[in-house]
Write a protein that holds these residues in place. Structure first.
Motif, mmCIF file in Angstrom:
data_model
loop_
_atom_site.group_PDB
_atom_site.id
_atom_site.type_symbol
_atom_site.label_atom_id
_atom_site.label_comp_id
_atom_site.label_asym_id
_atom_site.label_seq_id
_atom_site.Cartn_x
_atom_site.Cartn_y
_atom_site.Cartn_z
ATOM 1 N N ARG A 16 0.826 -1.197 0.000
ATOM 2 C CA ARG A 16 0.000 0.000 0.000
ATOM 3 C C ARG A 16 0.861 1.247 0.000
ATOM 4 N NH1 ARG A 16 -4.678 0.527 4.320
ATOM 5 N NH2 ARG A 16 -5.378 2.374 3.293
ATOM 6 N N GLY A 17 1.952 1.202 0.742
ATOM 7 C CA GLY A 17 2.844 2.346 0.795
ATOM 8 C C GLY A 17 3.630 2.560 -0.475
ATOM 9 N N VAL A 18 3.904 1.475 -1.197
ATOM 10 C CA VAL A 18 4.670 1.594 -2.440
ATOM 11 C C VAL A 18 3.928 2.436 -3.463
ATOM 12 C CG1 VAL A 18 5.529 0.280 -4.415
ATOM 13 C CG2 VAL A 18 5.957 -0.537 -2.098
ATOM 14 N N PHE A 19 2.609 2.307 -3.497
ATOM 15 C CA PHE A 19 1.807 3.033 -4.479
ATOM 16 C C PHE A 19 1.211 4.316 -3.907
ATOM 17 C CE2 PHE A 19 1.698 -1.427 -5.823
ATOM 18 C CZ PHE A 19 2.191 -1.293 -7.102
ATOM 19 N N SER A 20 1.695 4.773 -2.756
ATOM 20 C CA SER A 20 1.226 6.017 -2.149
ATOM 21 C C SER A 20 2.277 7.102 -2.333
ATOM 22 C CB SER A 20 0.947 5.805 -0.653
ATOM 23 O OG SER A 20 0.590 7.018 -0.028
ATOM 24 N N ILE A 21 1.861 8.229 -2.880
ATOM 25 C CA ILE A 21 2.805 9.322 -3.137
ATOM 26 C C ILE A 21 3.376 9.875 -1.832
ATOM 27 C CG2 ILE A 21 3.013 11.648 -4.125
ATOM 28 C CD1 ILE A 21 0.923 10.897 -6.154
ATOM 29 N N SER A 22 2.569 9.897 -0.781
ATOM 30 C CA SER A 22 3.027 10.456 0.488
ATOM 31 C C SER A 22 4.180 9.666 1.082
ATOM 32 C CB SER A 22 1.861 10.502 1.485
ATOM 33 O OG SER A 22 1.348 9.192 1.722
ATOM 34 N N SER A 23 4.367 8.409 0.668
ATOM 35 C CA SER A 23 5.475 7.611 1.199
ATOM 36 C C SER A 23 6.824 8.089 0.688
ATOM 37 C CB SER A 23 5.276 6.134 0.829
ATOM 38 O OG SER A 23 4.049 5.645 1.323
ATOM 39 N N TYR A 24 6.841 8.809 -0.415
ATOM 40 C CA TYR A 24 8.104 9.215 -1.036
ATOM 41 C C TYR A 24 8.450 10.685 -0.787
ATOM 42 C CZ TYR A 24 7.407 4.801 -3.496
ATOM 43 O OH TYR A 24 7.205 3.482 -3.788
ATOM 44 N N THR A 25 7.588 11.404 -0.054
ATOM 45 C CA THR A 25 7.876 12.823 0.188
ATOM 46 C C THR A 25 9.145 13.020 1.001
ATOM 47 O OG1 THR A 25 6.381 12.745 2.101
ATOM 48 C CG2 THR A 25 5.456 13.507 0.006
ATOM 49 N N GLN A 26 9.461 12.081 1.872
ATOM 50 C CA GLN A 26 10.663 12.229 2.704
ATOM 51 C C GLN A 26 11.933 12.169 1.869
ATOM 52 O OE1 GLN A 26 11.381 8.778 5.214
ATOM 53 N NE2 GLN A 26 9.925 7.570 4.018
ATOM 54 N N TYR A 27 11.890 11.547 0.692
ATOM 55 C CA TYR A 27 13.079 11.430 -0.143
ATOM 56 C C TYR A 27 13.300 12.661 -1.013
ATOM 57 C CZ TYR A 27 12.431 6.605 1.296
ATOM 58 O OH TYR A 27 12.261 5.463 2.039
ATOM 59 N N PHE A 28 12.436 13.645 -0.905
ATOM 60 C CA PHE A 28 12.617 14.918 -1.603
ATOM 61 C C PHE A 28 12.865 16.060 -0.618
ATOM 62 C CE2 PHE A 28 10.368 12.187 -4.498
ATOM 63 C CZ PHE A 28 10.909 12.475 -5.729
ATOM 64 N N ASN A 29 13.035 15.714 0.652
ATOM 65 C CA ASN A 29 13.240 16.712 1.690
ATOM 66 C C ASN A 29 14.735 16.972 1.866
ATOM 67 O OD1 ASN A 29 12.750 18.491 3.790
ATOM 68 N ND2 ASN A 29 12.552 16.888 5.337
ATOM 69 N N ASP A 82 18.110 10.482 -1.082
ATOM 70 C CA ASP A 82 17.128 11.328 -1.754
ATOM 71 C C ASP A 82 16.912 10.857 -3.178
ATOM 72 O OD1 ASP A 82 18.537 13.631 -3.758
ATOM 73 O OD2 ASP A 82 19.873 12.648 -2.335
ATOM 74 N N LEU A 83 15.764 11.198 -3.722
ATOM 75 C CA LEU A 83 15.433 10.936 -5.111
ATOM 76 C C LEU A 83 15.366 12.211 -5.938
ATOM 77 C CD1 LEU A 83 12.644 8.216 -4.715
ATOM 78 C CD2 LEU A 83 15.062 7.878 -5.256
ATOM 79 N N TYR A 84 15.458 13.354 -5.264
ATOM 80 C CA TYR A 84 15.410 14.636 -5.976
ATOM 81 C C TYR A 84 16.613 14.768 -6.910
ATOM 82 C CZ TYR A 84 15.691 19.666 -6.782
ATOM 83 O OH TYR A 84 15.793 20.894 -7.375
ATOM 84 N N GLY A 85 17.804 14.488 -6.390
ATOM 85 C CA GLY A 85 19.010 14.589 -7.205
ATOM 86 C C GLY A 85 19.014 13.639 -8.389
ATOM 87 N N PRO A 86 18.744 12.345 -8.194
ATOM 88 C CA PRO A 86 18.735 11.429 -9.333
ATOM 89 C C PRO A 86 17.728 11.797 -10.418
ATOM 90 C CG PRO A 86 18.910 10.197 -7.293
ATOM 91 C CD PRO A 86 18.692 11.617 -6.908
ATOM 92 N N ILE A 87 16.539 12.235 -10.041
ATOM 93 C CA ILE A 87 15.546 12.618 -11.049
ATOM 94 C C ILE A 87 16.003 13.849 -11.822
ATOM 95 C CG2 ILE A 87 13.189 13.495 -11.367
ATOM 96 C CD1 ILE A 87 12.311 11.658 -9.125
#
Length: 269
Positions: free
Chosen positions: A71-84, A114-119
């Protein structure tokens, strides 16, 4: 005349309110709930129910689905911490990816990958190699024959999207499942972060690939590919310690070199 009216008894009149006389008897006084502007309406409490609720009650919160379940894998809110992440952290990691001999990048991102840098890096690299690849083709053709007609190849963009995004997503995913199968404690988010930052060195080096000399281009791309491959291999080594998984590090090194050669052959021929 007016004084005569004030002296008349009024207790017998209908609807009159008698004065309260304190005869010394004890009586039970009812004290209403204390009201103020901070707590309104008042809360009586007791066993009669919850009564009125205070305005300072708990605010509504939204439960974030952890990424540990499907459920968390397909939830956008689960990935917000990786853009902080702030600019200083991203710049520090970009500079760290340019010096692969340290081998401590995985320890730097261990607490906050983080995922911000890779994207951002992958998207920038797509447009850079697509645009500069066309420019390099133009320079090479004009250098060989000035009368040759040339047109911008939009197909470079599609090829760059599928190759760069596909590599940045699927290769870390494959190594994640492979290491998990072999019993290593790997993290998919950290793999995406590490492989994403390993692509940053291709962005500034693409400018050098505009040099219309084929030998120099091959030297540049091999050096850049070797640096990026060393960055991935040395940081991946921390996940294979204690196990005989040297072949995994070698495979990651060769895949990174293959990406560098692919960029040279298809975008800077």
């Amino acid at each position: 005349m007016e004084d005569s009216y004030t002296g008349l008894p009024t207790s017998h009149l209908l609807g009159s309110v008698p004065a309260v006389v304190d005869d010394g008897k004890s009586s039970t006084n009812y004290e209403g709930p204390e009201a103020n502007m901070q707590t309104f309406p008042p809360n009586n409490g007791g066993d009669r129910g919850r009564g009125y609720q205070s305005l300072a009650g708990p605010s509504e919160t939204f439960e974030q689905q952890p990424a540990s379940n499907w459920r968390g894998v397909f939830s956008i809110s689960s990935y917000t911490q990786y853009f902080n992440v702030d600019t200083d952290i991203v710049l520090n990691r970009l500079l760290g990816s340019l010096f692969p001999t340290g081998g401590d990048f995985s320890s730097k991102i261990d607490a906050n990958p983080d995922l911000y840098g890779p994207i951002w890096i992958s998207t920038t690299l797509i447009f850079v190699i697509a645009a500069l690849g066309n420019c390099a083709t133009y320079l090479m053709e004009k250098n060989s024959d000035a009368s040759t007609s040339w047109s911008f190849d939009v197909g470079y963009v599609n090829l760059a999207v599928w190759s760069i995004y596909g590599y940045a997503i699927l290769v870390p995913l494959g190594f994640y499942f492979l290491l998990h199968y072999l019993g290593s404690n790997a993290s998919l988010i950290r793999f995406w972060c590490m492989w994403g930052y390993s692509l940053f060195i291709f962005i500034p080096s693409s400018l050098l690939l505009l040099i219309p000399v084929e030998a120099i281009r091959w030297i540049i791309i091999l050096l850049v590919g070797g640096a990026s491959a060393c960055f991935v291999g040395l940081n991946l080594r921390s996940y294979t310690e204690g196990n005989d998984l040297t072949i995994i590090v070698v495979a990651a090194f060769l895949l990174q070199m293959a990406l560098a050669i692919f960029v040279k052959v298809w975008f800077f021929p």
